[in-house]
Design an enzyme around this catalytic site. Sequence first.
Site, PDB file in Angstrom:
ATOM      1  N   CYS A 133      20.104   5.702  -0.798  1.00 12.37           N
ATOM      2  CA  CYS A 133      21.059   5.312  -1.600  1.00 12.37           C
ATOM      3  C   CYS A 133      22.569   5.720  -0.911  1.00 12.37           C
ATOM      4  O   CYS A 133      22.469   7.020  -0.447  1.00 12.37           O
ATOM      5  CB  CYS A 133      21.102   5.803  -3.231  1.00 12.37           C
ATOM      6  N   GLU A 161      24.346   9.931 -11.501  1.00  6.75           N
ATOM      7  CA  GLU A 161      23.208   9.739 -12.411  1.00  6.75           C
ATOM      8  C   GLU A 161      23.574  10.051 -13.716  1.00  6.75           C
ATOM      9  O   GLU A 161      23.932  10.931 -14.258  1.00  6.75           O
ATOM     10  CB  GLU A 161      22.164  10.717 -12.071  1.00  6.75           C
ATOM     11  N   CYS A 190      18.649  10.451  -3.523  1.00  9.34           N
ATOM     12  CA  CYS A 190      17.545   9.296  -3.282  1.00  9.34           C
ATOM     13  C   CYS A 190      17.847   8.765  -1.835  1.00  9.34           C
ATOM     14  O   CYS A 190      18.955   8.571  -1.396  1.00  9.34           O
ATOM     15  CB  CYS A 190      17.962   8.139  -4.305  1.00  9.34           C
ATOM     16  N   CYS A 204      25.854   0.503  -3.917  1.00 16.73           N
ATOM     17  CA  CYS A 204      27.029   1.517  -4.339  1.00 16.73           C
ATOM     18  C   CYS A 204      27.108   2.671  -3.333  1.00 16.73           C
ATOM     19  O   CYS A 204      26.137   3.375  -3.199  1.00 16.73           O
ATOM     20  CB  CYS A 204      26.405   1.765  -5.749  1.00 16.73           C
ATOM     21  N   GLU A 233      33.564   3.876  -7.327  1.00 19.19           N
ATOM     22  CA  GLU A 233      33.435   2.601  -7.272  1.00 19.19           C
ATOM     23  C   GLU A 233      33.081   1.928  -8.640  1.00 19.19           C
ATOM     24  O   GLU A 233      32.398   2.536  -9.418  1.00 19.19           O
ATOM     25  CB  GLU A 233      32.483   2.045  -6.325  1.00 19.19           C
ATOM     26  N   SER A 265      14.580   3.793 -12.790  1.00 19.73           N
ATOM     27  CA  SER A 265      14.285   3.805 -11.241  1.00 19.73           C
ATOM     28  C   SER A 265      13.102   4.333 -10.733  1.00 19.73           C
ATOM     29  O   SER A 265      12.999   5.485 -10.628  1.00 19.73           O
ATOM     30  CB  SER A 265      15.594   4.497 -10.530  1.00 19.73           C
ATOM     31  N   LEU A 266      12.197   3.286 -10.418  1.00 29.01           N
ATOM     32  CA  LEU A 266      10.913   3.908 -10.424  1.00 29.01           C
ATOM     33  C   LEU A 266      10.582   3.809  -8.893  1.00 29.01           C
ATOM     34  O   LEU A 266      10.309   4.988  -8.188  1.00 29.01           O
ATOM     35  CB  LEU A 266       9.779   2.899 -11.003  1.00 29.01           C
ATOM     36  N   HIS A 267      10.694   2.756  -8.084  1.00 29.82           N
ATOM     37  CA  HIS A 267      10.550   2.494  -6.886  1.00 29.82           C
ATOM     38  C   HIS A 267       9.446   2.873  -5.735  1.00 29.82           C
ATOM     39  O   HIS A 267       9.532   2.693  -4.541  1.00 29.82           O
ATOM     40  CB  HIS A 267      11.904   3.248  -5.922  1.00 29.82           C
ATOM     41  N   CYS A 290      26.885  11.949  -6.011  1.00 27.47           N
ATOM     42  CA  CYS A 290      25.655  12.078  -6.784  1.00 27.47           C
ATOM     43  C   CYS A 290      24.647  13.278  -6.306  1.00 27.47           C
ATOM     44  O   CYS A 290      24.579  13.413  -4.977  1.00 27.47           O
ATOM     45  CB  CYS A 290      25.037  10.872  -6.816  1.00 27.47           C
TER      46      CYS A 290
END
Length: 344
Positions: free
Chosen positions: A117, A158, A114, A335, A90, A212-214, A110
């Site tokens: 995601c 990634e 996560c 995504c 994409e 990317s912490l989150h 990926c």
Amino acid sequence: MERIDILSMTKEELTEWIVSLGEPKYRAAQIMEWLVRGAGFSEMKNLPLPLRTKLEAHAYLAAAAPVKKLVSSDGTVKYLYRLHDGEAVETVFMRYQHGNTVCISTEAGCPMGCAFCASTLKGLSRRLLPSEMLSQVIETQKDIGERISGIVLMGIGEPLDNYDNVIKFLHLVASPDGLNIGYRHISLSTCGLVDKIQRLAEENLPITLSISLHAADDETRSTLMPVNKKWNLEALLPACLDYFEKTKRRISFEYTLVEGKNDRRADAQKLADVLYRYCAGMPLHVNLIPVNPVRERGFQPSNQGSVRRFAEALESRRITATVRRRLGSDIDASCGQLRAASLE
């Protein structure tokens, strides 16, 4: 003779290869001009037919072919591109006041897992070639009919897991012989591969790095991002400070807000505490992102009040907080959703 992935070649590599075919050096510049316009070999009309025949015989174009296009009411455009082996990725085009930006994929699928995601739903199929990343930019620019001035490596995959190919892509897309998109207009987002962040710091590329912490504690982050079990906050955040000190480039911390999971004021205070503990020597900027709902994940975005209170809590601690403008919410903005649907 094995055919060459010609779109992954630098101007110097292409020149050397063209000369090896018995052609004059200047043909490389002509070919490069056609390649960055997304032309096939048969379209390169200023090349003699014998040379075009050689190109067909000895090279191939790892191009991204559009198979689906969704246009949002806000002008965002999302593409599903098919690659030469049938894999799908994409790409998202976004129009801002400062210019046109494209968000590209770096892998087909990926491996990072996560929890929020869609990109990782089917795992990793394979890593993309530099040409396949470049082709996403070229084909999108060709379809839109406007110059793309910015790139975000934040699509499927990634980027630092595909390190060598991504670095080659960055050199290609920034080259004056290529699309000539400056490094300072390119952002790379990583979930936190510490060893690769350390390598990237040595590349001397003035790109913008996004982390990317989150979550602000290892327990929560590990439930959201399995990578934290290998590279936890105590390993990741000092590496971010080292990166800043070596490159002098500001890092943006990405924080996806999930309702009831990581969006309380106490979470914001904990985030401020951990950033000051490890990264007090650098400018602190947090980009807040209400999670895009993914059917298979079940997470819901924080409401506007929670987002506002979270941002205010960070600002009260002198940490710059911005809320990402939600683009493409009516076209499966998260995504990986288009790719996942194409694999069903």
